[in-house]
Write a protein that holds these residues in place. Sequence first.
Motif, PDB file in Angstrom:
ATOM      1  N   ASP A 240       0.940  -0.998  -0.160  1.00  0.00           N
ATOM      2  CA  ASP A 240      -0.073  -0.004  -0.062  1.00  0.00           C
ATOM      3  C   ASP A 240       0.885   1.357  -0.230  1.00  0.00           C
ATOM      4  O   ASP A 240       1.699   1.491   1.058  1.00  0.00           O
ATOM      5  CB  ASP A 240      -0.975  -0.033   1.242  1.00  0.00           C
ATOM      6  CG  ASP A 240      -1.932   1.052   1.212  1.00  0.00           C
ATOM      7  OD1 ASP A 240      -1.569   2.083   1.329  1.00  0.00           O
ATOM      8  OD2 ASP A 240      -3.059   1.153   0.817  1.00  0.00           O
ATOM      9  N   THR A 241       0.876   1.933  -1.206  1.00  0.00           N
ATOM     10  CA  THR A 241       1.920   3.005  -1.401  1.00  0.00           C
ATOM     11  C   THR A 241       1.622   4.343   0.152  1.00  0.00           C
ATOM     12  O   THR A 241       2.608   4.739   0.326  1.00  0.00           O
ATOM     13  CB  THR A 241       1.335   3.845  -2.440  1.00  0.00           C
ATOM     14  OG1 THR A 241       1.699   2.934  -3.673  1.00  0.00           O
ATOM     15  CG2 THR A 241       2.425   5.161  -2.664  1.00  0.00           C
ATOM     16  N   ASP A 242       0.375   4.216   0.360  1.00  0.00           N
ATOM     17  CA  ASP A 242       0.090   5.196   1.512  1.00  0.00           C
ATOM     18  C   ASP A 242       0.792   5.056   2.672  1.00  0.00           C
ATOM     19  O   ASP A 242       1.581   5.575   3.440  1.00  0.00           O
ATOM     20  CB  ASP A 242      -1.376   5.952   1.588  1.00  0.00           C
ATOM     21  CG  ASP A 242      -1.635   6.605   0.400  1.00  0.00           C
ATOM     22  OD1 ASP A 242      -1.126   7.257  -0.424  1.00  0.00           O
ATOM     23  OD2 ASP A 242      -3.007   6.317   0.070  1.00  0.00           O
ATOM     24  N   PHE A 244       3.361   2.510   3.075  1.00  0.00           N
ATOM     25  CA  PHE A 244       4.687   2.727   2.951  1.00  0.00           C
ATOM     26  C   PHE A 244       5.312   4.237   3.016  1.00  0.00           C
ATOM     27  O   PHE A 244       6.412   4.283   3.628  1.00  0.00           O
ATOM     28  CB  PHE A 244       4.838   2.112   1.537  1.00  0.00           C
ATOM     29  CG  PHE A 244       6.760   2.061   1.341  1.00  0.00           C
ATOM     30  CD1 PHE A 244       7.256   1.044   2.082  1.00  0.00           C
ATOM     31  CD2 PHE A 244       7.124   2.978   0.423  1.00  0.00           C
ATOM     32  CE1 PHE A 244       8.747   1.111   1.815  1.00  0.00           C
ATOM     33  CE2 PHE A 244       8.554   2.913   0.233  1.00  0.00           C
ATOM     34  CZ  PHE A 244       9.023   1.896   0.978  1.00  0.00           C
ATOM     35  N   ARG A 245       4.680   5.135   2.357  1.00  0.00           N
ATOM     36  CA  ARG A 245       5.032   6.577   2.507  1.00  0.00           C
ATOM     37  C   ARG A 245       5.124   6.928   4.027  1.00  0.00           C
ATOM     38  O   ARG A 245       5.945   7.388   4.261  1.00  0.00           O
ATOM     39  CB  ARG A 245       4.399   7.155   1.880  1.00  0.00           C
ATOM     40  CG  ARG A 245       4.869   8.539   1.492  1.00  0.00           C
ATOM     41  CD  ARG A 245       4.248   9.592   0.317  1.00  0.00           C
ATOM     42  NE  ARG A 245       4.114   9.208  -0.721  1.00  0.00           N
ATOM     43  CZ  ARG A 245       3.030   8.701  -1.603  1.00  0.00           C
ATOM     44  NH1 ARG A 245       1.952   8.599  -1.091  1.00  0.00           N
ATOM     45  NH2 ARG A 245       3.397   8.324  -2.768  1.00  0.00           N
TER      46      ARG A 245
END
Length: 408
Positions: A240-242, A244-245
């Motif tokens: 999940d990009t969010d 991970f960010r």
Amino acid sequence: MNSESAVISAVCKNKDIGVVLGENVTDLFVSHSDVIHGLISYYHKYNAVPDVEVLTNRFGQFVPEETTAPTQYYLDELRESFMQQKLKQTLLTAGKSLSGDTATRTLDALIKDVTTLAKYSTTVKDLNVTDVKAAEQHYDSIRLMRDSNDGSVGIKTGLRAIDASMPAGFAAGNLVIMLGYSGRGKTWLSGYFAKQAFLQGKKPMIVSMEMTAAAMRDRIYATLGDGMFRMADFQTGSIDTDDFRTWSKNNVANKQDFIIVSSDGIAEVTPSVLQAKIDQHKPDIVVVDYIQLMSDGTGSRNETEKIRNISRDLKRLALRNNIPIIAISAVTASDLTVPDSPPMLEQVSWSRSIQYDADVAMAVHRYDDTDIMEIVSRKNRSGPEFCVYMNVDFSKGEMTENFTGLDG
């Protein structure tokens, strides 16, 4: 850049005066001899390292340099330039002497001058046990290093049993050999130790010759995530990009570097290449995975000779760069049965010279059909032997100390 000024400026910035309290170091300063002695005198008087402005106010001719690297880096550069200049002068004097003196007397004088110059070399050091002042300065520098490093001289492993047996942790100049059978956890464990260094504010560098840089990065992210991510998620792009960010912003971004060097299975990695990468990145600890895949730089086709050369060079690299190096080594089974216990040091593949070069050797073994891994010392110059059990989940990069052993 003025090398002498750079060293003094770095000491004032990094507050690591212990670097310049070593034997013969002040002799390297010619144009700034008064400044370095003033710096050391200030420290002995106030038990503190002055800000650079204190020195510029006192010594009008002193112009500080902007420094970004560790103090040892600038000291090594100063030592190299000093040695080059002195050696050139020595050889020129010998050449001129030949025009009016015999070759024998010229050679005798040359040998004397070179012997005197050798004391400034980092490769050979002489210590006089009766020189108590030099010893006090050495212990003073260790205390300074300890006090500025959260009470530890080196890098702690994060495992209580090992840290008790290695009070200095992974110390500068140490060669640590980690041995284990294939697929038994010696590469996660090295990532765990690199993680501990990173969490202590140190810059780790992993040199991977078995995995690509991207694959090793996945492992490090999983290890740093403490169970938040699965290896398979990174490998399949299912992150999940969010999430991970957000995680990376809090745990990785804007911190000291964590370097991965990989040959991607193509390029040769020799001790010279390793030194170049150390020069480039200035790491605080290096992990080499693994030494049987290195080349010794001589083109040797004899595996025993090759590993002997690499082992010796790794120890020299640790000493020369004043950092600990952890080298992973493959082992061979002592018989034809399936191995189900940590290997012995004499089982290191191809060469037993590693036994003599290593300061610490630890065997790593994960037991079949369990999540338990054992770490046992096979050599420890720093203290008593140790044995540690850990619960591991390689899919998530989770590793926790287990205090009940195989029964737990």
